[in-house]
Design a protein around this motif. Structure first.
Motif, PDB file in Angstrom:
ATOM      1  N   ARG A   1      -1.126   7.384   7.786  1.00 31.14           N
ATOM      2  CA  ARG A   1      -1.940   6.261   8.274  1.00 31.14           C
ATOM      3  C   ARG A   1      -1.227   4.940   8.034  1.00 31.14           C
ATOM      4  O   ARG A   1      -1.136   4.100   8.929  1.00 31.14           O
ATOM      5  CB  ARG A   1      -3.298   6.270   7.571  1.00 31.14           C
ATOM      6  N   ILE A   2      -0.697   4.766   6.828  1.00 32.44           N
ATOM      7  CA  ILE A   2       0.003   3.525   6.502  1.00 32.44           C
ATOM      8  C   ILE A   2       1.274   3.391   7.333  1.00 32.44           C
ATOM      9  O   ILE A   2       1.583   2.320   7.855  1.00 32.44           O
ATOM     10  CB  ILE A   2       0.303   3.451   4.991  1.00 32.44           C
ATOM     11  N   GLU A   3       2.005   4.494   7.477  1.00 33.38           N
ATOM     12  CA  GLU A   3       3.245   4.474   8.259  1.00 33.38           C
ATOM     13  C   GLU A   3       2.972   4.083   9.711  1.00 33.38           C
ATOM     14  O   GLU A   3       3.694   3.271  10.292  1.00 33.38           O
ATOM     15  CB  GLU A   3       3.910   5.846   8.190  1.00 33.38           C
ATOM     16  N   ALA A   4       1.906   4.624  10.308  1.00 39.31           N
ATOM     17  CA  ALA A   4       1.553   4.286  11.691  1.00 39.31           C
ATOM     18  C   ALA A   4       1.148   2.815  11.802  1.00 39.31           C
ATOM     19  O   ALA A   4       1.532   2.130  12.751  1.00 39.31           O
ATOM     20  CB  ALA A   4       0.419   5.194  12.176  1.00 39.31           C
ATOM     21  N   SER A   5       0.391   2.328  10.841  1.00 33.58           N
ATOM     22  CA  SER A   5      -0.022   0.921  10.848  1.00 33.58           C
ATOM     23  C   SER A   5       1.188  -0.001  10.699  1.00 33.58           C
ATOM     24  O   SER A   5       1.274  -1.046  11.364  1.00 33.58           O
ATOM     25  CB  SER A   5      -1.031   0.646   9.727  1.00 33.58           C
ATOM     26  N   LEU A   6       2.122   0.386   9.842  1.00 36.39           N
ATOM     27  CA  LEU A   6       3.348  -0.407   9.683  1.00 36.39           C
ATOM     28  C   LEU A   6       4.157  -0.430  10.972  1.00 36.39           C
ATOM     29  O   LEU A   6       4.671  -1.482  11.369  1.00 36.39           O
ATOM     30  CB  LEU A   6       4.207   0.180   8.557  1.00 36.39           C
ATOM     31  N   ALA A   7       4.260   0.695  11.640  1.00 37.49           N
ATOM     32  CA  ALA A   7       5.012   0.761  12.904  1.00 37.49           C
ATOM     33  C   ALA A   7       4.379  -0.156  13.950  1.00 37.49           C
ATOM     34  O   ALA A   7       5.089  -0.896  14.642  1.00 37.49           O
ATOM     35  CB  ALA A   7       5.071   2.200  13.409  1.00 37.49           C
ATOM     36  N   ARG A   8       3.044  -0.130  14.054  1.00 34.71           N
ATOM     37  CA  ARG A   8       2.360  -1.007  15.019  1.00 34.71           C
ATOM     38  C   ARG A   8       2.569  -2.475  14.668  1.00 34.71           C
ATOM     39  O   ARG A   8       2.807  -3.308  15.548  1.00 34.71           O
ATOM     40  CB  ARG A   8       0.866  -0.687  15.067  1.00 34.71           C
ATOM     41  N   ALA A   9       2.489  -2.809  13.388  1.00 32.19           N
ATOM     42  CA  ALA A   9       2.678  -4.199  12.959  1.00 32.19           C
ATOM     43  C   ALA A   9       4.105  -4.666  13.248  1.00 32.19           C
ATOM     44  O   ALA A   9       4.315  -5.797  13.695  1.00 32.19           O
ATOM     45  CB  ALA A   9       2.347  -4.352  11.479  1.00 32.19           C
ATOM     46  N   ARG A  10       5.078  -3.801  13.015  1.00 36.44           N
ATOM     47  CA  ARG A  10       6.474  -4.168  13.288  1.00 36.44           C
ATOM     48  C   ARG A  10       6.720  -4.335  14.782  1.00 36.44           C
ATOM     49  O   ARG A  10       7.465  -5.230  15.198  1.00 36.44           O
ATOM     50  CB  ARG A  10       7.418  -3.134  12.687  1.00 36.44           C
ATOM     51  N   GLU A  11       6.090  -3.492  15.605  1.00 37.52           N
ATOM     52  CA  GLU A  11       6.188  -3.651  17.066  1.00 37.52           C
ATOM     53  C   GLU A  11       5.570  -4.975  17.495  1.00 37.52           C
ATOM     54  O   GLU A  11       6.131  -5.686  18.335  1.00 37.52           O
ATOM     55  CB  GLU A  11       5.451  -2.514  17.782  1.00 37.52           C
ATOM     56  N   ASN A  12       4.419  -5.296  16.926  1.00 39.82           N
ATOM     57  CA  ASN A  12       3.750  -6.556  17.238  1.00 39.82           C
ATOM     58  C   ASN A  12       4.627  -7.745  16.847  1.00 39.82           C
ATOM     59  O   ASN A  12       4.745  -8.713  17.605  1.00 39.82           O
ATOM     60  CB  ASN A  12       2.394  -6.625  16.539  1.00 39.82           C
ATOM     61  N   LEU A  13       5.261  -7.662  15.677  1.00 39.91           N
ATOM     62  CA  LEU A  13       6.149  -8.731  15.230  1.00 39.91           C
ATOM     63  C   LEU A  13       7.314  -8.909  16.211  1.00 39.91           C
ATOM     64  O   LEU A  13       7.659 -10.035  16.570  1.00 39.91           O
ATOM     65  CB  LEU A  13       6.668  -8.444  13.821  1.00 39.91           C
TER      66      LEU A  13
ATOM     67  N   THR B   1      -6.168  13.289   2.182  1.00 41.39           N
ATOM     68  CA  THR B   1      -4.991  13.781   1.485  1.00 41.39           C
ATOM     69  C   THR B   1      -3.962  12.665   1.339  1.00 41.39           C
ATOM     70  O   THR B   1      -3.978  11.678   2.072  1.00 41.39           O
ATOM     71  CB  THR B   1      -4.345  14.942   2.248  1.00 41.39           C
ATOM     72  N   ILE B   2      -3.047  12.855   0.414  1.00 39.70           N
ATOM     73  CA  ILE B   2      -1.964  11.886   0.223  1.00 39.70           C
ATOM     74  C   ILE B   2      -1.114  11.819   1.484  1.00 39.70           C
ATOM     75  O   ILE B   2      -0.714  10.742   1.920  1.00 39.70           O
ATOM     76  CB  ILE B   2      -1.127  12.259  -1.015  1.00 39.70           C
ATOM     77  N   ALA B   3      -0.869  12.983   2.087  1.00 35.21           N
ATOM     78  CA  ALA B   3      -0.078  13.012   3.326  1.00 35.21           C
ATOM     79  C   ALA B   3      -0.767  12.210   4.428  1.00 35.21           C
ATOM     80  O   ALA B   3      -0.119  11.485   5.186  1.00 35.21           O
ATOM     81  CB  ALA B   3       0.149  14.450   3.775  1.00 35.21           C
ATOM     82  N   TYR B   4      -2.097  12.321   4.499  1.00 32.60           N
ATOM     83  CA  TYR B   4      -2.848  11.563   5.495  1.00 32.60           C
ATOM     84  C   TYR B   4      -2.709  10.059   5.244  1.00 32.60           C
ATOM     85  O   TYR B   4      -2.485   9.285   6.170  1.00 32.60           O
ATOM     86  CB  TYR B   4      -4.326  11.966   5.482  1.00 32.60           C
ATOM     87  N   GLU B   5      -2.845   9.646   3.994  1.00 31.51           N
ATOM     88  CA  GLU B   5      -2.721   8.225   3.658  1.00 31.51           C
ATOM     89  C   GLU B   5      -1.339   7.702   4.008  1.00 31.51           C
ATOM     90  O   GLU B   5      -1.195   6.606   4.543  1.00 31.51           O
ATOM     91  CB  GLU B   5      -3.022   7.984   2.173  1.00 31.51           C
ATOM     92  N   ARG B   6      -0.328   8.476   3.696  1.00 34.72           N
ATOM     93  CA  ARG B   6       1.046   8.071   4.033  1.00 34.72           C
ATOM     94  C   ARG B   6       1.207   7.919   5.545  1.00 34.72           C
ATOM     95  O   ARG B   6       1.781   6.947   6.018  1.00 34.72           O
ATOM     96  CB  ARG B   6       2.057   9.085   3.513  1.00 34.72           C
TER      97      ARG B   6
ATOM     98  N   ASP C   1       0.839  -1.200   0.000  1.00 36.59           N
ATOM     99  CA  ASP C   1       0.000   0.000   0.000  1.00 36.59           C
ATOM    100  C   ASP C   1       0.875   1.252   0.000  1.00 36.59           C
ATOM    101  O   ASP C   1       0.614   2.216  -0.729  1.00 36.59           O
ATOM    102  CB  ASP C   1      -0.930   0.030   1.221  1.00 36.59           C
ATOM    103  N   TRP C   2       1.915   1.231   0.840  1.00 34.21           N
ATOM    104  CA  TRP C   2       2.838   2.367   0.930  1.00 34.21           C
ATOM    105  C   TRP C   2       3.488   2.633  -0.428  1.00 34.21           C
ATOM    106  O   TRP C   2       3.513   3.769  -0.895  1.00 34.21           O
ATOM    107  CB  TRP C   2       3.900   2.075   1.993  1.00 34.21           C
ATOM    108  N   ASP C   3       3.991   1.569  -1.032  1.00 28.63           N
ATOM    109  CA  ASP C   3       4.636   1.707  -2.344  1.00 28.63           C
ATOM    110  C   ASP C   3       3.660   2.264  -3.372  1.00 28.63           C
ATOM    111  O   ASP C   3       4.031   3.094  -4.204  1.00 28.63           O
ATOM    112  CB  ASP C   3       5.199   0.367  -2.820  1.00 28.63           C
ATOM    113  N   GLY C   4       2.418   1.820  -3.309  1.00 23.71           N
ATOM    114  CA  GLY C   4       1.400   2.298  -4.235  1.00 23.71           C
ATOM    115  C   GLY C   4       1.105   3.780  -4.064  1.00 23.71           C
ATOM    116  O   GLY C   4       0.971   4.514  -5.048  1.00 23.71           O
TER     117      GLY C   4
END
Length: 112
Positions: free
Chosen positions: A55-67, A48-53, A25-28
């Motif tokens: 949102r995805i960045e925060a979700s990725l950070a949470r997923a990496r913490e969970n991992l 906005t594009i900034a908002y989407e970026r 999603d981030w790459d897209g």
């Protein structure tokens, strides 16, 4: 393989899939906005594009913490410290581990 280990491995696999999906999603979003001449600040069309970026960045950070938490729980399972509170060294209740298999502390220490 114990039930706990199976659950942690399944959670790890699901988290890895989520990270891969979010990375796509981030790459897209990055690809889609690279050549766009969009005034994202004043665009009346949705997020906005900034908002989407963000949102995805925060979700990725949470997923990496969970991992990282899952990997640590698997390590504790291997070395025999899984289910032992890292603060008071007493057993972590089964109910807490059922609800949160990556828990590092008992409910008493977590509440303090």
């Amino acid at each position: 393989m114990t039930t706990v280990e199976k659950r942690l491995i399944a959670d790890r696999d699901a988290t890895l899939e989520l990270i891969a999906s979010l990375s796509g999603d981030w790459d897209g979003v990055v690809r889609g906005s690279a050549y766009a001449n969009v005034d994202d600040e004043h665009d009346p069309e949705g997020a906005t594009i900034a908002y989407e970026r963000a949102r995805i960045e925060a979700s990725l950070a949470r997923a990496r913490e969970n991992l990282a938490d899952i990997e640590d729980a698997l390590r504790r399972l291997r070395d025999g410290t899984y289910g032992v509170c890292e603060r008071c060294e007493k057993p972590i209740g089964e109910g807490r581990l059922e609800a949160r298999p990556t828990a590092r502390t008992c409910i008493t220490c977590a509440s303090a």
